[in-house]
Motif scaffolding. Structure first.
Motif, PDB file in Angstrom:
ATOM      1  N   THR A 136      -8.353 -54.512  -6.202  1.00 57.39           N
ATOM      2  CA  THR A 136      -8.733 -55.306  -5.039  1.00 57.39           C
ATOM      3  C   THR A 136      -9.485 -54.477  -4.000  1.00 57.39           C
ATOM      4  OG1 THR A 136      -6.514 -54.912  -4.141  1.00 57.39           O
ATOM      5  CG2 THR A 136      -6.881 -56.992  -5.285  1.00 57.39           C
ATOM      6  N   LEU A 137      -9.817 -53.239  -4.359  1.00 61.70           N
ATOM      7  CA  LEU A 137     -10.602 -52.375  -3.482  1.00 61.70           C
ATOM      8  C   LEU A 137     -11.915 -52.009  -4.155  1.00 61.70           C
ATOM      9  CD1 LEU A 137      -7.840 -49.868  -2.282  1.00 61.70           C
ATOM     10  CD2 LEU A 137      -8.765 -51.810  -1.003  1.00 61.70           C
ATOM     11  N   ALA A 138     -12.853 -51.539  -3.371  1.00 63.85           N
ATOM     12  CA  ALA A 138     -14.127 -51.080  -3.931  1.00 63.85           C
ATOM     13  C   ALA A 138     -13.871 -49.896  -4.873  1.00 63.85           C
ATOM     14  CB  ALA A 138     -15.071 -50.659  -2.811  1.00 63.85           C
ATOM     15  N   ASN A 139     -14.604 -49.856  -5.958  1.00 61.66           N
ATOM     16  CA  ASN A 139     -14.440 -48.818  -6.973  1.00 61.66           C
ATOM     17  C   ASN A 139     -15.182 -47.550  -6.539  1.00 61.66           C
ATOM     18  OD1 ASN A 139     -13.864 -47.448  -9.301  1.00 61.66           O
ATOM     19  ND2 ASN A 139     -15.281 -48.588 -10.593  1.00 61.66           N
ATOM     20  N   THR A 140     -14.653 -46.918  -5.485  1.00 62.40           N
ATOM     21  CA  THR A 140     -15.316 -45.751  -4.907  1.00 62.40           C
ATOM     22  C   THR A 140     -14.728 -44.463  -5.472  1.00 62.40           C
ATOM     23  OG1 THR A 140     -13.752 -45.834  -3.075  1.00 62.40           O
ATOM     24  CG2 THR A 140     -15.864 -46.939  -2.765  1.00 62.40           C
ATOM     25  N   PRO A 141     -15.529 -43.384  -5.515  1.00 59.69           N
ATOM     26  CA  PRO A 141     -15.004 -42.099  -6.013  1.00 59.69           C
ATOM     27  C   PRO A 141     -14.026 -41.493  -5.031  1.00 59.69           C
ATOM     28  CG  PRO A 141     -17.241 -41.841  -5.190  1.00 59.69           C
ATOM     29  CD  PRO A 141     -16.953 -43.316  -5.161  1.00 59.69           C
ATOM     30  N   GLY A 142     -13.261 -40.530  -5.521  1.00 61.69           N
ATOM     31  CA  GLY A 142     -12.304 -39.843  -4.677  1.00 61.69           C
ATOM     32  C   GLY A 142     -10.891 -40.360  -4.867  1.00 61.69           C
ATOM     33  N   ALA A 143      -9.926 -39.472  -4.663  1.00 58.91           N
ATOM     34  CA  ALA A 143      -8.517 -39.842  -4.836  1.00 58.91           C
ATOM     35  C   ALA A 143      -8.039 -40.670  -3.646  1.00 58.91           C
ATOM     36  CB  ALA A 143      -7.667 -38.590  -4.978  1.00 58.91           C
ATOM     37  N   ARG A 144      -7.141 -41.625  -3.932  1.00 55.02           N
ATOM     38  CA  ARG A 144      -6.529 -42.411  -2.862  1.00 55.02           C
ATOM     39  C   ARG A 144      -5.007 -42.361  -2.998  1.00 55.02           C
ATOM     40  NH1 ARG A 144      -8.729 -47.188  -5.851  1.00 55.02           N
ATOM     41  NH2 ARG A 144     -10.405 -47.227  -4.341  1.00 55.02           N
ATOM     42  N   LEU A 145      -4.342 -42.372  -1.860  1.00 55.49           N
ATOM     43  CA  LEU A 145      -2.889 -42.462  -1.802  1.00 55.49           C
ATOM     44  C   LEU A 145      -2.521 -43.915  -1.532  1.00 55.49           C
ATOM     45  CD1 LEU A 145       0.027 -41.293  -1.528  1.00 55.49           C
ATOM     46  CD2 LEU A 145      -0.512 -40.895   0.899  1.00 55.49           C
ATOM     47  N   VAL A 146      -1.707 -44.484  -2.386  1.00 60.93           N
ATOM     48  CA  VAL A 146      -1.247 -45.869  -2.232  1.00 60.93           C
ATOM     49  C   VAL A 146       0.245 -45.853  -1.964  1.00 60.93           C
ATOM     50  CG1 VAL A 146      -0.932 -48.090  -3.395  1.00 60.93           C
ATOM     51  CG2 VAL A 146      -3.068 -46.821  -3.696  1.00 60.93           C
ATOM     52  N   ILE A 147       0.665 -46.580  -0.930  1.00 60.17           N
ATOM     53  CA  ILE A 147       2.071 -46.640  -0.545  1.00 60.17           C
ATOM     54  C   ILE A 147       2.510 -48.094  -0.454  1.00 60.17           C
ATOM     55  CG2 ILE A 147       3.730 -46.175   1.302  1.00 60.17           C
ATOM     56  CD1 ILE A 147       2.079 -43.661   1.961  1.00 60.17           C
ATOM     57  N   ASP A 148       3.653 -48.394  -1.036  1.00 58.73           N
ATOM     58  CA  ASP A 148       4.208 -49.745  -1.012  1.00 58.73           C
ATOM     59  C   ASP A 148       5.679 -49.644  -0.621  1.00 58.73           C
ATOM     60  OD1 ASP A 148       5.674 -52.127  -2.128  1.00 58.73           O
ATOM     61  OD2 ASP A 148       3.666 -52.715  -2.754  1.00 58.73           O
ATOM     62  N   ILE A 149       6.037 -50.206   0.547  1.00 60.82           N
ATOM     63  CA  ILE A 149       7.426 -50.214   1.002  1.00 60.82           C
ATOM     64  C   ILE A 149       8.049 -51.544   0.643  1.00 60.82           C
ATOM     65  CG2 ILE A 149       8.974 -50.030   2.989  1.00 60.82           C
ATOM     66  CD1 ILE A 149       6.803 -48.402   4.406  1.00 60.82           C
ATOM     67  N   GLY A 150       8.980 -51.513  -0.284  1.00 61.40           N
ATOM     68  CA  GLY A 150       9.663 -52.726  -0.702  1.00 61.40           C
ATOM     69  C   GLY A 150      11.017 -52.858  -0.040  1.00 61.40           C
ATOM     70  N   GLY A 151      11.810 -53.814  -0.526  1.00 62.10           N
ATOM     71  CA  GLY A 151      13.128 -54.027   0.051  1.00 62.10           C
ATOM     72  C   GLY A 151      14.111 -52.929  -0.287  1.00 62.10           C
ATOM     73  N   GLY A 152      13.993 -52.368  -1.519  1.00 59.93           N
ATOM     74  CA  GLY A 152      14.952 -51.369  -1.949  1.00 59.93           C
ATOM     75  C   GLY A 152      14.354 -50.034  -2.335  1.00 59.93           C
ATOM     76  N   SER A 153      13.040 -49.984  -2.512  1.00 58.17           N
ATOM     77  CA  SER A 153      12.393 -48.735  -2.909  1.00 58.17           C
ATOM     78  C   SER A 153      11.011 -48.656  -2.291  1.00 58.17           C
ATOM     79  CB  SER A 153      12.295 -48.637  -4.441  1.00 58.17           C
ATOM     80  OG  SER A 153      11.452 -49.655  -4.960  1.00 58.17           O
ATOM     81  N   THR A 154      10.497 -47.441  -2.265  1.00 55.88           N
ATOM     82  CA  THR A 154       9.130 -47.208  -1.782  1.00 55.88           C
ATOM     83  C   THR A 154       8.369 -46.462  -2.870  1.00 55.88           C
ATOM     84  OG1 THR A 154       9.731 -47.162   0.563  1.00 55.88           O
ATOM     85  CG2 THR A 154       7.722 -45.991  -0.069  1.00 55.88           C
ATOM     86  N   TRP A 215      -5.746 -36.293  -1.328  1.00 54.83           N
ATOM     87  CA  TRP A 215      -6.410 -37.593  -1.414  1.00 54.83           C
ATOM     88  C   TRP A 215      -7.447 -37.687  -0.300  1.00 54.83           C
ATOM     89  CZ3 TRP A 215      -1.321 -36.794  -0.069  1.00 54.83           C
ATOM     90  CH2 TRP A 215      -0.987 -37.009   1.272  1.00 54.83           C
ATOM     91  N   THR A 216      -8.356 -38.621  -0.453  1.00 57.38           N
ATOM     92  CA  THR A 216      -9.394 -38.795   0.563  1.00 57.38           C
ATOM     93  C   THR A 216      -9.208 -40.059   1.385  1.00 57.38           C
ATOM     94  OG1 THR A 216     -10.815 -39.878  -1.076  1.00 57.38           O
ATOM     95  CG2 THR A 216     -11.108 -37.509  -0.767  1.00 57.38           C
ATOM     96  N   SER A 217      -8.385 -41.006   0.899  1.00 58.97           N
ATOM     97  CA  SER A 217      -8.119 -42.231   1.637  1.00 58.97           C
ATOM     98  C   SER A 217      -6.695 -42.676   1.365  1.00 58.97           C
ATOM     99  CB  SER A 217      -9.108 -43.342   1.254  1.00 58.97           C
ATOM    100  OG  SER A 217      -8.976 -43.676  -0.127  1.00 58.97           O
ATOM    101  N   CYS A 218      -6.142 -43.471   2.279  1.00 59.00           N
ATOM    102  CA  CYS A 218      -4.760 -43.939   2.163  1.00 59.00           C
ATOM    103  C   CYS A 218      -4.726 -45.454   2.336  1.00 59.00           C
ATOM    104  CB  CYS A 218      -3.894 -43.249   3.215  1.00 59.00           C
ATOM    105  SG  CYS A 218      -2.163 -43.747   3.180  1.00 59.00           S
ATOM    106  N   VAL A 219      -3.971 -46.121   1.467  1.00 59.70           N
ATOM    107  CA  VAL A 219      -3.902 -47.584   1.463  1.00 59.70           C
ATOM    108  C   VAL A 219      -2.441 -48.011   1.357  1.00 59.70           C
ATOM    109  CG1 VAL A 219      -4.663 -49.700   0.329  1.00 59.70           C
ATOM    110  CG2 VAL A 219      -6.125 -47.674   0.264  1.00 59.70           C
ATOM    111  N   GLY A 220      -2.059 -49.005   2.125  1.00 59.10           N
ATOM    112  CA  GLY A 220      -0.736 -49.586   2.036  1.00 59.10           C
ATOM    113  C   GLY A 220      -0.798 -50.982   1.450  1.00 59.10           C
ATOM    114  N   SER A 221       0.321 -51.431   0.873  1.00 59.19           N
ATOM    115  CA  SER A 221       0.364 -52.775   0.290  1.00 59.19           C
ATOM    116  C   SER A 221       1.729 -53.407   0.524  1.00 59.19           C
ATOM    117  CB  SER A 221       0.052 -52.718  -1.217  1.00 59.19           C
ATOM    118  OG  SER A 221       1.090 -52.063  -1.924  1.00 59.19           O
ATOM    119  N   SER A 222       1.802 -54.701   0.298  1.00 56.25           N
ATOM    120  CA  SER A 222       3.019 -55.512   0.372  1.00 56.25           C
ATOM    121  C   SER A 222       3.452 -55.823   1.802  1.00 56.25           C
ATOM    122  CB  SER A 222       4.152 -54.890  -0.427  1.00 56.25           C
ATOM    123  OG  SER A 222       3.888 -55.031  -1.806  1.00 56.25           O
TER     124      SER A 222
END
Length: 506
Positions: A136-154, A215-222
């Motif tokens: 769901t993001l642009a297919n850009t070069p470079g590493a990205r950090l993705v973080i998802d905080i759920g109800g019981g785990s991250t 990483w070069t960019s950081c993205v959160g979800s949920s």
């Protein structure tokens, strides 16, 4: 719309896919249309169920949470009525991983939906989240950090384009931290700091490794991160991005209230307000521990990852194939022998699949994977290697496999030789027992027939099956010329009595 930057990889057929994510806080369902290589969302349903809040000190999901979950699934089931079962994927995450009565819930859920509930491991959850975000993001070069905080785990993932490089699931979530650090509902600097310190302790296990990878960019979800982002925007603390400053300002605003029940934050839905302080404490700790300065938000998450994973399987791009191949290479499997066993097992399956009700694609795949990995335990020791193989299959992190799939695959491999594994068989879900006993028998025969490890081709054989009977016939005179095989088959007939299978050969 779920847009795929690499949409030539998706199947071009016109079909519906449905993904259900049974989260620790909320249950989510998304239905999408796969047409001409593109996924388009056509329906979304979401309900706050709070499974994690229903897990008591004994580790059991209480009756109220159990019933809330099933009631939600019954409503989902009505929407799924016209979608084929093989186009539906349902997964459970941390709350069901933790619940001691998870199997009872999974069985009840399958009765409601008529589709197996797969309880996935934390790293598999991380992989699927990254898949959903990256599509769901642009297919850009470079590493990205993705973080998802759920109800019981991250979940924390570092990846490039569509490939995850580092994956981890940490035992901290907005529901579990609310129960642990805000039990009295009081909002205080002390409670907030304790929640932050708790998150920082969890992050110690990944901090050094993740900072080294970079990483070069950081993205959160949920939901939790979305709520924090929306609150920052509505309160005027930030624009599109979550920043260190906006987190501090939101913290000050939350602590201006004395109790969670009185909390009102613009942009945050009432049903999410109670777990917002814990979510904010976790995200603040992530920013501090990993040195994050700003974070974007992606609408993609676990359920979108499930959709793309299913779409890939439709186009014969199954990540489970890569997992099996990697496992075979890691443990130095004799590939030629494994291929011979696989070929024999699948020939046997083709002859009995109708009479033994083994016609599904999953039956073919599981038998194939078991044949290819049945000797991975040889790297550990020859004595009891089938037990070592089974252990590795059940306890390794295998991308694409659910915990149940790993258990079933482990059972097949555990039972490929010597005595039929009755104890392991008893532990299988009742609905899978007969099917996987039959698959195990086919694998056993393939292993026996290739015991000599010869490259010479086996003769054409005739295999016939009834409910609890199996008969094997070779060309006239062949068994007389192969006394070792004859002896092995006699032994196999004795072993299969313990599996309640009458096996004859000639």
């Amino acid at each position: 719309m779920l847009h795929n930057e690499n949409n030539t990889d998706l199947a071009a057929e016109d079909s519906l896919l449905a993904a259900i994510d049974l989260g620790s806080n909320s249950f989510h369902m998304v239905v999408a249309k796969l047409a001409h290589g593109e996924l388009t969302t056509i329906d979304i349903m979401s309900e706050k169920v709070q499974l994690a809040a229903g897990i008591g000190p004994d580790g059991m999901l209480d009756e109220a949470a159990f019933e809330r979950g099933l009631a939600c699934l019954s409503r989902f089931a009505q929407r799924l009525a016209d979608i084929p079962n093989d186009a539906i994927k349902i997964v459970g995450t941390n709350a069901l991983r933790e619940a001691n009565n998870r199997n009872a819930f999974a069985d009840a859920a399958e009765q409601v939906l008529n589709v197996p509930l797969e309880i996935i491991a934390g790293r598999e959850e991380a992989r699927l989240i990254y898949l959903g975000v990256s599509h769901t993001l642009a297919n850009t070069p470079g590493a990205r950090l993705v973080i998802d905080i759920g109800g019981g785990s991250t979940e924390c993932i570092i990846g490039e384009r569509f490939t995850p490089l580092e994956m981890e699931s940490l035992h901290m979530g907005c529901v579990s931290f609310t129960q642990r650090y805000f039990t009295d509902g009081v909002l205080s600097e002390k409670n907030f700091k304790q929640a932050e310190y708790g998150a920082l302790r969890e992050l110690q296990v990944i901090r050094e490794r993740y900072l080294e990878t970079g990483w070069t960019s950081c993205v959160g979800s949920s939901g939790s991160i979305k709520a924090i982002r929306n609150a920052g925007i509505e309160c005027g603390f930030s624009d599109e991005l979550i920043t260190r400053k906006s987190l501090q300002q939101l913290r000050e605003k939350i602590l201006s209230f004395e109790n969670i029940d009185a909390l009102e934050i613009p942009g945050v839905k009432p049903e999410r307000t109670a777990i917002l302080p814990a979510g904010l404490a976790i995200l603040s700790a992530l920013f501090e521990s990993l040195g994050i300065e700003e974070m974007a938000f992606s609408e993609g998450a676990l359920r979108e990852g499930l959709l793309y994973d299913m779409a890939g399987r439709k186009n014969h791009e199954d990540v489970r194939e890569r997992s099996i191949s990697a496992l075979s290479q890691r443990y130095h499997v004799d590939e030629q022998h494994a291929q011979r066993v696989e070929h024999t097992a699948l020939l046997a399956l083709a002859q009995v699949k109708e009479s033994w009700a083994l016609t599904g694609h999953a039956h073919h795949d599981m038998l194939s994977w078991a044949a290819r990995t049945h000797e991975i335990g040889l790297t550990i020791a020859h004595s009891g290697f089938h037990k070592h193989s089974a252990y590795l299959l059940q306890h390794s992190d295998l991308a694409g496999f659910s915990a149940l799939e790993q258990q079933l695959l482990s059972f097949l491999v555990r039972g490929n030789r010597r005595k039929f594994p009755r104890e392991e068989f008893k532990q299988l879900p009742d609905a899978r027992k007969e099917t996987f006993k039959r698959l195990c028998v086919l694998l056993r025969l393939a292993v026996v027939l290739n015991r000599s490890r010869s490259s010479a081709r086996l003769p054409a054989f005739d295999l016939k099956a009834e409910s609890k009977q199996l008969s094997l016939r070779f060309p006239d005179g062949w068994l007389d010329m192969h006394p070792l095989t004859h002896m092995e088959l006699e032994q196999e007939a004795d072993y299969l009595k313990n599996a309640d299978i009458k096996f004859t050969f000639s």
